[in-house]
Design a protein around this motif. Structure first.
Motif, PDB file in Angstrom:
ATOM      1  N   ALA A 552       0.829  -1.210   0.000  1.00  0.00           N
ATOM      2  CA  ALA A 552       0.000   0.000   0.000  1.00  0.00           C
ATOM      3  C   ALA A 552       0.860   1.256   0.000  1.00  0.00           C
ATOM      4  O   ALA A 552       0.598   2.211  -0.757  1.00  0.00           O
ATOM      5  N   ARG A 553       1.902   1.287   0.820  1.00  0.00           N
ATOM      6  CA  ARG A 553       2.740   2.486   0.914  1.00  0.00           C
ATOM      7  C   ARG A 553       3.439   2.768  -0.413  1.00  0.00           C
ATOM      8  O   ARG A 553       3.443   3.899  -0.905  1.00  0.00           O
ATOM      9  N   ARG A 554       4.018   1.734  -0.985  1.00  0.00           N
ATOM     10  CA  ARG A 554       4.742   1.922  -2.235  1.00  0.00           C
ATOM     11  C   ARG A 554       3.805   2.300  -3.374  1.00  0.00           C
ATOM     12  O   ARG A 554       4.158   3.089  -4.260  1.00  0.00           O
ATOM     13  N   SER A 555       2.597   1.759  -3.370  1.00  0.00           N
ATOM     14  CA  SER A 555       1.638   2.078  -4.425  1.00  0.00           C
ATOM     15  C   SER A 555       1.216   3.542  -4.361  1.00  0.00           C
ATOM     16  O   SER A 555       1.165   4.234  -5.390  1.00  0.00           O
ATOM     17  N   LEU A 556       0.931   4.036  -3.168  1.00  0.00           N
ATOM     18  CA  LEU A 556       0.547   5.441  -3.028  1.00  0.00           C
ATOM     19  C   LEU A 556       1.723   6.358  -3.329  1.00  0.00           C
ATOM     20  O   LEU A 556       1.561   7.426  -3.944  1.00  0.00           O
ATOM     21  N   GLU A 557       2.900   5.949  -2.892  1.00  0.00           N
ATOM     22  CA  GLU A 557       4.102   6.736  -3.194  1.00  0.00           C
ATOM     23  C   GLU A 557       4.294   6.854  -4.706  1.00  0.00           C
ATOM     24  O   GLU A 557       4.570   7.934  -5.238  1.00  0.00           O
ATOM     25  N   HIS A 558       4.141   5.735  -5.396  1.00  0.00           N
ATOM     26  CA  HIS A 558       4.316   5.730  -6.846  1.00  0.00           C
ATOM     27  C   HIS A 558       3.274   6.624  -7.526  1.00  0.00           C
ATOM     28  O   HIS A 558       3.610   7.397  -8.440  1.00  0.00           O
ATOM     29  N   ALA A 559       2.016   6.519  -7.093  1.00  0.00           N
ATOM     30  CA  ALA A 559       0.957   7.312  -7.722  1.00  0.00           C
ATOM     31  C   ALA A 559       1.191   8.804  -7.535  1.00  0.00           C
ATOM     32  O   ALA A 559       1.013   9.598  -8.477  1.00  0.00           O
ATOM     33  N   ALA A 560       1.588   9.221  -6.324  1.00  0.00           N
ATOM     34  CA  ALA A 560       1.834  10.644  -6.075  1.00  0.00           C
ATOM     35  C   ALA A 560       3.063  11.140  -6.820  1.00  0.00           C
ATOM     36  O   ALA A 560       3.070  12.243  -7.382  1.00  0.00           O
ATOM     37  N   ARG A 561       4.107  10.325  -6.846  1.00  0.00           N
ATOM     38  CA  ARG A 561       5.327  10.752  -7.539  1.00  0.00           C
ATOM     39  C   ARG A 561       5.103  10.833  -9.040  1.00  0.00           C
ATOM     40  O   ARG A 561       5.668  11.694  -9.728  1.00  0.00           O
ATOM     41  N   GLU A 562       4.284   9.944  -9.568  1.00  0.00           N
ATOM     42  CA  GLU A 562       3.972   9.949 -10.995  1.00  0.00           C
ATOM     43  C   GLU A 562       3.327  11.265 -11.408  1.00  0.00           C
ATOM     44  O   GLU A 562       3.599  11.797 -12.493  1.00  0.00           O
ATOM     45  N   LEU A 563       2.489  11.833 -10.550  1.00  0.00           N
ATOM     46  CA  LEU A 563       1.798  13.082 -10.874  1.00  0.00           C
ATOM     47  C   LEU A 563       2.596  14.323 -10.502  1.00  0.00           C
ATOM     48  O   LEU A 563       2.627  15.304 -11.250  1.00  0.00           O
ATOM     49  N   LEU A 564       3.239  14.297  -9.346  1.00  0.00           N
ATOM     50  CA  LEU A 564       3.906  15.502  -8.838  1.00  0.00           C
ATOM     51  C   LEU A 564       5.411  15.492  -9.070  1.00  0.00           C
ATOM     52  O   LEU A 564       6.062  16.517  -8.895  1.00  0.00           O
ATOM     53  N   GLY A 565       5.983  14.331  -9.412  1.00  0.00           N
ATOM     54  CA  GLY A 565       7.371  14.282  -9.829  1.00  0.00           C
ATOM     55  C   GLY A 565       8.384  14.636  -8.772  1.00  0.00           C
ATOM     56  O   GLY A 565       9.472  15.113  -9.093  1.00  0.00           O
ATOM     57  N   ALA A 566       8.057  14.408  -7.493  1.00  0.00           N
ATOM     58  CA  ALA A 566       8.955  14.770  -6.399  1.00  0.00           C
ATOM     59  C   ALA A 566       9.029  13.623  -5.406  1.00  0.00           C
ATOM     60  O   ALA A 566       8.168  12.731  -5.404  1.00  0.00           O
ATOM     61  N   PRO A 567      10.055  13.596  -4.559  1.00  0.00           N
ATOM     62  CA  PRO A 567      10.133  12.566  -3.515  1.00  0.00           C
ATOM     63  C   PRO A 567       8.895  12.597  -2.637  1.00  0.00           C
ATOM     64  O   PRO A 567       8.391  13.656  -2.281  1.00  0.00           O
ATOM     65  N   VAL A 568       8.406  11.394  -2.267  1.00  0.00           N
ATOM     66  CA  VAL A 568       7.136  11.272  -1.550  1.00  0.00           C
ATOM     67  C   VAL A 568       7.349  10.501  -0.259  1.00  0.00           C
ATOM     68  O   VAL A 568       8.016   9.459  -0.246  1.00  0.00           O
ATOM     69  N   ASP A 569       6.760  11.012   0.824  1.00  0.00           N
ATOM     70  CA  ASP A 569       6.726  10.303   2.106  1.00  0.00           C
ATOM     71  C   ASP A 569       5.270   9.992   2.413  1.00  0.00           C
ATOM     72  O   ASP A 569       4.431  10.893   2.468  1.00  0.00           O
ATOM     73  N   VAL A 570       4.955   8.691   2.605  1.00  0.00           N
ATOM     74  CA  VAL A 570       3.575   8.258   2.812  1.00  0.00           C
ATOM     75  C   VAL A 570       3.360   7.859   4.262  1.00  0.00           C
ATOM     76  O   VAL A 570       4.141   7.078   4.823  1.00  0.00           O
ATOM     77  N   ARG A 571       2.310   8.387   4.864  1.00  0.00           N
ATOM     78  CA  ARG A 571       1.925   8.043   6.234  1.00  0.00           C
ATOM     79  C   ARG A 571       0.552   7.383   6.189  1.00  0.00           C
ATOM     80  O   ARG A 571      -0.413   7.974   5.702  1.00  0.00           O
ATOM     81  N   LEU A 572       0.489   6.163   6.713  1.00  0.00           N
ATOM     82  CA  LEU A 572      -0.724   5.365   6.603  1.00  0.00           C
ATOM     83  C   LEU A 572      -1.406   5.181   7.953  1.00  0.00           C
ATOM     84  O   LEU A 572      -0.826   5.457   8.999  1.00  0.00           O
ATOM     85  N   GLY A 573      -2.654   4.706   7.895  1.00  0.00           N
ATOM     86  CA  GLY A 573      -3.412   4.495   9.118  1.00  0.00           C
ATOM     87  C   GLY A 573      -3.791   5.778   9.816  1.00  0.00           C
ATOM     88  O   GLY A 573      -4.002   5.803  11.031  1.00  0.00           O
ATOM     89  N   VAL A 574      -3.914   6.860   9.065  1.00  0.00           N
ATOM     90  CA  VAL A 574      -4.201   8.184   9.637  1.00  0.00           C
ATOM     91  C   VAL A 574      -5.673   8.251  10.049  1.00  0.00           C
ATOM     92  O   VAL A 574      -6.559   7.824   9.305  1.00  0.00           O
ATOM     93  N   VAL A 575      -5.929   8.786  11.222  1.00  0.00           N
ATOM     94  CA  VAL A 575      -7.288   8.864  11.748  1.00  0.00           C
ATOM     95  C   VAL A 575      -7.738  10.311  11.941  1.00  0.00           C
ATOM     96  O   VAL A 575      -8.729  10.756  11.366  1.00  0.00           O
ATOM     97  N   GLY A 576      -7.000  11.074  12.759  1.00  0.00           N
ATOM     98  CA  GLY A 576      -7.444  12.389  13.215  1.00  0.00           C
ATOM     99  C   GLY A 576      -7.828  13.370  12.121  1.00  0.00           C
ATOM    100  O   GLY A 576      -8.952  13.904  12.111  1.00  0.00           O
ATOM    101  N   PRO A 577      -6.934  13.680  11.174  1.00  0.00           N
ATOM    102  CA  PRO A 577      -7.281  14.681  10.157  1.00  0.00           C
ATOM    103  C   PRO A 577      -8.511  14.320   9.344  1.00  0.00           C
ATOM    104  O   PRO A 577      -9.311  15.189   8.978  1.00  0.00           O
ATOM    105  N   PHE A 578      -8.696  13.025   9.072  1.00  0.00           N
ATOM    106  CA  PHE A 578      -9.848  12.625   8.262  1.00  0.00           C
ATOM    107  C   PHE A 578     -11.133  12.681   9.070  1.00  0.00           C
ATOM    108  O   PHE A 578     -12.202  13.013   8.525  1.00  0.00           O
ATOM    109  N   GLU A 579     -11.078  12.377  10.358  1.00  0.00           N
ATOM    110  CA  GLU A 579     -12.280  12.509  11.181  1.00  0.00           C
ATOM    111  C   GLU A 579     -12.690  13.973  11.304  1.00  0.00           C
ATOM    112  O   GLU A 579     -13.878  14.303  11.272  1.00  0.00           O
ATOM    113  N   THR A 580     -11.711  14.864  11.434  1.00  0.00           N
ATOM    114  CA  THR A 580     -12.010  16.296  11.506  1.00  0.00           C
ATOM    115  C   THR A 580     -12.635  16.783  10.201  1.00  0.00           C
ATOM    116  O   THR A 580     -13.617  17.532  10.194  1.00  0.00           O
ATOM    117  N   PHE A 581     -12.052  16.353   9.084  1.00  0.00           N
ATOM    118  CA  PHE A 581     -12.572  16.753   7.778  1.00  0.00           C
ATOM    119  C   PHE A 581     -13.979  16.192   7.567  1.00  0.00           C
ATOM    120  O   PHE A 581     -14.858  16.874   7.021  1.00  0.00           O
TER     121      PHE A 581
END
Length: 904
Positions: A552-581
C-alpha cells in the motif's frame, strides 16, 4: 465462445528467482533486518520519548478460560509461586457500569468473563495480569503455560454432543438451523419478463417458514425456491449434487499481535500503538468499552504501524480492547504482545464451511439453474460474520451465467475462538465447491473439456438489454475478463500437454483449472486522502489504509510521484485529520441527503489500487491545477497562460516551458507561502456502483472532479477551507429499481492452472506447476502484483494441503507451528511458476461509465482459485475414474484418495 478478437494478447511473466525488482526501493528489504522500527512488536516506550512517553514499561498477560461446559469460579493466586504473582489484576468486577461497558461486540460478548459464569467461547479472557518487570512476566507466562494456572472451575454441566458440520448442513438444506445465526439469501430468475432479483425487487429474507421483503410475504420468492427445489422435469437436463467441507484456519501471519499503551493521567489521553487493519473503527469501539463519560479517559490517540501480515486477522480484532484495558489500569506504559501460542489461542480465524450445491445443465452444455446452501462456522463474537457470509453467498454461482438460482447461506455462531474476515472473505469456501462441481460435471457427465465448458458459460460485461448480471441481478457494466481468463488457460501449453506421457516412476501427475470473478471493495467505499507540499519540494501523503505487506505504501508513493514528480513520504493508518474533515463536510448537510457516505472502513489488500489511488490522484491534481498552476503564472510572468498549456509542461517536479528556466516545486511552494496560499489539500470520494463527483468553483473557473469534497489549508495543522460547489453533488447510482443497495459491482477475474504430483509411496501431494491468470488492469508496480501472486499461491497451497487446527486450539496455549503444518521453503520454491496478466481495454475498469481508471484490487483473487485447481488436478492425476477422484474436504490427504489399483 472465444474471447473478443480485438482483445490484446495476455502478458506472460516468469518471475526471477532471486533478482531484486526494479520498482523496489533500495532500502525496502533492509529496514527490518537492519533494526528499523517497522512492526508494533519492534517498539518500546523509550522509542516514543519524543512524544512524551515514559521509558519504563510494564507487561500484560491475558488469563483465558479453557472450558465452555463449566462455570469459571475464581482466580486462586495461591496456586502460583509468590514471586510470579502479578502486581495488578484487571477483572470483570473492575469494570463497573457506568462508565465501562464490559463488551467487545454488538452481541454482548463480554470482554472479561465474570466469576460464576460459563465462558462465551474457548479462550475467553477472565483477567489481565500486569507485571512491572519483564523477567517475572516471562517466568509467569511459562508457568501458566505448563498447567491450568490459577483459574478455578465448577463441575462440568451436562451437554449433548455438538452437531457436526455435516449435520448442520443437512439441517440447513431444509432451511432449519439452531443457535445464534446470520443469514443471506439470493434468488435470481432471468427467464421471466423484467426478471426477479435483488437488483429489481430488493433484499429478500427468510422468517423460518417463508420468504419476505420488508414486512410483506414474497410469494414469487417462495414459488421460485420450490420450483428449483423440485427434481428436473426435463429429462434432457443433467443435474449434479456436490457437498464439500473446508477447515477452520489461522492467518499465521509473520508478526503476532502486539502493541503499546499508555494513559497520560495529566492530559487524560489514552495513547495506543499497534498494527491494526481497522484504526477508524477501533477508536469508537474503544470509546464504548471505556465509556464516553469515563473521567480517566478524555481522548484516545491511536498510532498505527505496518503489520507483519493481516489477511483479515487484524480487522476488528479483540486485541485492541485488551491493550486499552491494560493501559488504563497500568500505572505507566504497558506492552501486550502475543507469542505464537497466544496468537493461536486468541487470534481471529477463518470460517470453516460446509457447502452443498445442485447444478443443472441442458443438452447443449449451458447452465440452466443452480441451488446452493452454505454453512459457515463462526465464533461467538460477531466480528464480521454477516459481511463474510453475504459475500460468500453472492459468489456461490461464480463467474457463470446462471438463468435461475437459489442461494442460501447461514453463519452458525458457536463457542469457538473468534472468527474474522480472512483473505478471500468467504469466497474461497464457495469457490472450492463450485469449481470442483463444474469440473466433475464437464468431465464425467458431459464429456467436455472443463475449461471449454466454463468458457461457454462465463459472464461477460456490457450494457443494454439482455446484458449479463451477477447473482444479485446487478448489471455487469464494469469490465471483467472472465472469458479472456478462460481462453488464455485453454490455450496454455500446461493445459494442452496435460495428457502427455510421463515417466513410469509410480508418481501420478495431473493438471487442474479453476476460475473466479471476485468482488473488490465493500460496495460502499468512503475514501479520504491528503497531500502536503513541503518547503524543500517534497510531497507528504496521508492515507486511511495500512500496509500489511501488500504494498500500500509503495503504491501510493508511486501514484503521487507519478503526478507531482517529487520525492514522496507516505503516512498510513491516519485517523485524526480525516475525522475532523468528515465533521466539516457533514456539517454542510449535502452528502447525507444524496446518500453519500462519509464513514471510514477497514484496510484490505483489495482496496488500495482502485480506491485509494484514485482519490489520491484527484487530490494531487487539485493541488497541481488549482494551486501550482496559478503560482507558476506569477513566477513566469505569464498571467494569461492557459492551464492546459502549463500542465502539459509539467514533468519531473517542475514546469518546463520553452524559453523559460524550469520552475521547480520548491520555488512554487515558496510562492504559495509568500502569498498565503494553500500547500495542503484533503479530499473525499465515495464509490457505490460508480464514483461520486462534483464541480468546484475556483478563481479560474469551474473544475469538475470525481470526488465529492475538497479542502485546502496552508499546512496540515492549519484550518481547512472547503472548496465551494458549483451546482449539486452527483451521487453514484448505488441502488437498483428495488431500492436495495447494490451488493457489489466491481469484479476482477482470476484463475489458476495447477500441476500436482502424487506420490502414493511417500503419501504426498506436491504442487509442481502453477500458472496464475489475473485481470489486474495495468500494474502500478509489477513487483507488488508479483508479491500478491506468490503470496496468494502459497496461502492457497497451505490451506489446501497442510493447515489444520488441532481440536484443542483455544483451550490452552499449547498449539504452535510444531503442530500446525505450513508449507516449507522447498514446497514453494520448487514450483514452476508463471503469471499471465490479461490486458485492460482502453476504456478502463469502468468501461466508459466513469473516469478512466486502470487498476483493479486483486489481493484476494490471487488465492481464491488455488484450492479448487489443486483438487481438480488431483482428480486428473487419478484418471477421472469416478466422482471420488475429486476431493471434497480440505486439507486434502493422500489417505483419503481412491488410488489406482495396485498403488500402496
Amino acid at each position: 465462445m472465444p474471447a473478443r478478437p480485438d482483445a490484446p494478447a495476455p502478458t506472460r511473466t516468469t518471475p526471477p528467482r532471486r533478482a531484486a525488482v526494479a520498482d523496489t526501493p533500495a532500502d525496502a528489504r533492509l529496514r527490518k533486518v537492519t533494526g528499523a522500527k517497522v512492526f508494533a512488536s519492534d517498539y518500546r516506550p523509550r522509542d516514543l520519548a519524543a512524544e512524551g512517553w515514559p521509558a519504563d514499561c510494564a507487561h500484560a498477560l491475558l488469563l483465558r478460560s479453557s472450558h465452555v461446559d463449566r462455570p469459571y469460579l475464581r482466580l486462586d493466586l495461591g496456586l502460583l509461586p509468590a514471586e510470579l504473582r502479578p502486581d495488578r489484576l484487571v477483572r470483570a468486577q473492575d469494570l463497573p457500569s457506568p462508565p465501562y461497558r464490559n463488551e467487545i461486540s454488538a452481541e454482548s460478548v463480554q470482554a472479561l468473563l465474570p466469576e460464576g459464569e460459563v465462558a462465551d467461547y474457548l479462550g475467553q479472557p477472565v483477567a489481565i495480569a500486569l507485571y512491572g518487570d519483564f523477567v517475572r512476566f516471562r517466568r509467569a507466562a511459562q508457568e501458566l503455560r505448563e498447567d491450568a494456572g490459577p483459574l478455578v472451575y465448577g463441575p462440568p454441566r451436562a451437554t449433548g454432543p455438538a452437531p457436526t458440520p455435516a449435520q448442520e448442513l443437512e439441517d440447513w438444506t431444509r432451511l432449519r438451523a439452531t443457535g445464534a445465526q446470520r443469514q443471506a439469501h439470493y434468488l435470481l430468475d432471468t427467464t421471466v419478463p423484467q426478471g426477479y432479483s435483488h437488483w429489481n425487487r430488493g433484499r429478500v429474507k427468510f422468517d423460518g417458514t417463508s420468504f419476505f421483503r420488508g414486512d410483506q410475504p414474497d410469494l414469487e420468492a417462495d414459488e421460485l425456491f420450490k420450483a428449483l427445489e423440485a427434481e428436473p422435469a426435463d429429462p434432457t437436463e443433467t443435474q449434479l449434487v456436490t457437498t464439500t467441507f473446508t477447515q477452520q484456519t489461522d492467518p499465521a501471519f509473520l508478526e503476532p499481535e502486539s502493541g503499546l499503551g499508555w494513559l497520560d493521567r495529566t492530559t487524560k489521553t489514552l495513547h495506543l500503538l499497534l498494527g491494526t487493519q481497522s484504526p477508524h473503527s477501533d477508536v469508537p469501539d474503544l470509546r464504548k468499552l471505556l465509556g464516553g463519560g469515563n473521567p480517566a479517559v478524555k481522548s484516545i490517540r491511536l498510532t498505527t504501524t505496518d503489520s507483519g501480515g493481516g489477511f483479515g486477522g487484524r480487522d476488528k480484532s479483540p486485541f485492541a480492547f485488551y491493550l486499552a484495558l491494560a493501559a488504563v489500569f497500568s500505572p505507566g506504559p504497558v506492552r501486550l504482545a502475543y507469542d505464537r501460542r497466544e496468537q493461536f489461542q486468541g487470534g481471529l480465524k477463518r470460517h470453516g464451511s460446509a457447502v452443498r450445491s445442485w447444478v443443472r445443465t441442458g443438452p447443449d452444455g449451458r447452465l440452466r439453474a443452480m441451488r446452493s446452501f452454505i454453512v459457515l462456522r463462526g465464533g461467538v463474537e460477531a466480528n464480521l460474520n454477516g459481511a463474510v457470509l453475504g459475500l460468500a453467498a453472492l459468489h456461490a454461482t461464480g463467474p457463470y451465467r446462471v438463468p435461475r438460482a437459489s442461494v442460501h447461506g447461514i453463519v452458525l455462531e458457536r463457542a469457538i475462538p473468534a472468527v474474522g474476515s480472512m483473505r478471500g472473505f468467504g469466497i474461497p469456501q464457495v469457490a472450492f465447491n463450485l469449481e470442483t462441481a463444474l469440473d466433475r460435471l464437464a468431465v464425467l457427465r458431459l464429456r467436455q473439456d472443463p475449461i471449454a465448458f466454463r468458457l461457454a458459460n462465463v459472464l461477460r460485461h456490457g450494457t443494454g438489454p439482455g446484458g449479463d448480471v451477477d447473482l444479485a441481478g446487478t448489471p455487469l457494466r464494469f469490465h471483467v475478463a472472465n472469458a479472456e481468463i478462460c481462453a488464455a488457460a485453454l490455450e496454455h501449453p500446461l493445459w494442452r500437454t496435460r495428457n502427455d506421457p510421463r515417466p513410469a516412476d509410480g508418481t501420478l501427475y495431473g493438471v487442474g483449472f479453476a476460475c473466479c470473478m471476485e468482488a473488490f471493495g465493500t460496495s460502499q467505499d468512503s475514501v479520504y486522502s491528503a497531500v502536503h507540499l513541503t518547503d524543500d519540494g517534497h510531497v507528504e501523503v496521508w492515507g486511511q489504509n495500512v500496509d500489511m505487506g501488500q504494498g500500500a505504501r509503495r503504491s501510493l508513493e508511486h501514484a503521487a510521484r507519478e503526478l507531482l514528480g517529487a520525492p514522496v513520504d507516505v503516512r498510513l493508518g491516519v485517523v485524526g485529520p480525516f475525522e475532523t474533515f468528515e465533521k466539516q463536510v457533514e456539517a454542510l448537510g449535502k452528502h447525507g441527503a444524496k446518500g453519500i457516505k462519509l464513514g471510514h472502513g477497514a484496510s484490505s489488500a483489495s482496496k488500495t489500487a482502485f480506491f485509494h489511488v484514485h482519490v489520491l490522484r484527484e487530490t494531487c491534481r487539485a493541488l497541481l491545477r488549482l494551486r501550482l498552476v496559478p503560482a507558476a503564472r506569477t513566477l513566469l510572468g505569464l498571467p494569461d497562460l492557459a492551464a492546459d498549456a502549463l500542465l502539459a509542461a509539467w514533468r519531473d517536479g517542475a514546469f518546463h516551458l520553452p524559453g523559460h528556466a524550469p520552475v521547480p516545486l520548491a520555488a512554487l511552494v515558496a510562492e504559495l507561502r509568500r502569498t498565503g496560499q494553500a500547500t495542503y489539500a484533503i479530499a473525499h470520494g465515495y464509490f457505490c456502483n460508480g464514483w461520486s463527483s462534483a464541480t468546484f468553483r475556483t478563481d479560474g473557473g469551474d473544475h469538475a472532479m470525481d470526488i465529492d469534497a475538497l479542502g485546502f489549508a496552508t499546512s496540515p495543522q492549519g484550518q481547512v477551507v472547503l472548496q465551494d460547489y458549483e451546482g449539486p453533488l452527483r451521487p453514484p447510482p448505488g441502488k437498483g429499481p428495488g431500492e436495495a443497495t447494490v451488493p457489489r459491482s466491481l469484479y476482477a477475474a482470476a484463475g489458476h492452472l495447477v500441476g500436482v504430483e502424487i506420490s502414493p509411496r511417500q503419501g504426498t501431494i506436491q504442487v509442481v506447476d502453477a500458472v496464475t491468470f489475473l485481470d489486474a488492469g495495468d500494474p502500478l508496480l509489477p513487483s507488488v502484483i508479483e508479491g500478491q501472486v506468490e503470496g496468494g499461491l502459497a496461502m492457497g497451497i497451505s490451506h489446501t494441503l497442510f493447515e489444520e487446527l488441532p481440536e484443542e486450539a483455544g483451550t490452552g496455549p499449547f498449539v504452535n507451528f510444531d503442530r500446525y503444518r505450513l508449507p516449507r521453503y522447498a514446497d514453494i520454491t520448487a514450483i514452476r511458476r508463471e503469471t499471465v496478466l490479461v490486458p485492460l481495454p482502453p476504456d478502463g475498469v469502468l468501461a466508459g461509465s466513469g473516469p478512466v481508471l486502470r487498476h483493479k484490487g486483486i489481493g484476494e483473487a490471487t488465492m481464491t482459485t488455488v484450492s479448487p485447481a489443486i483438487a481438480n488436478a488431483v482428480a486428473h492425476a487419478l484418471g477421472h475414474t469416478g466422482d471420488r477422484c475429486w476431493p471434497a474436504t480440505t486439507p486434502i490427504r493422500v489417505a483419503d484418495l481412491p488410488l489406482p489399483a495396485g498403488r500402496p
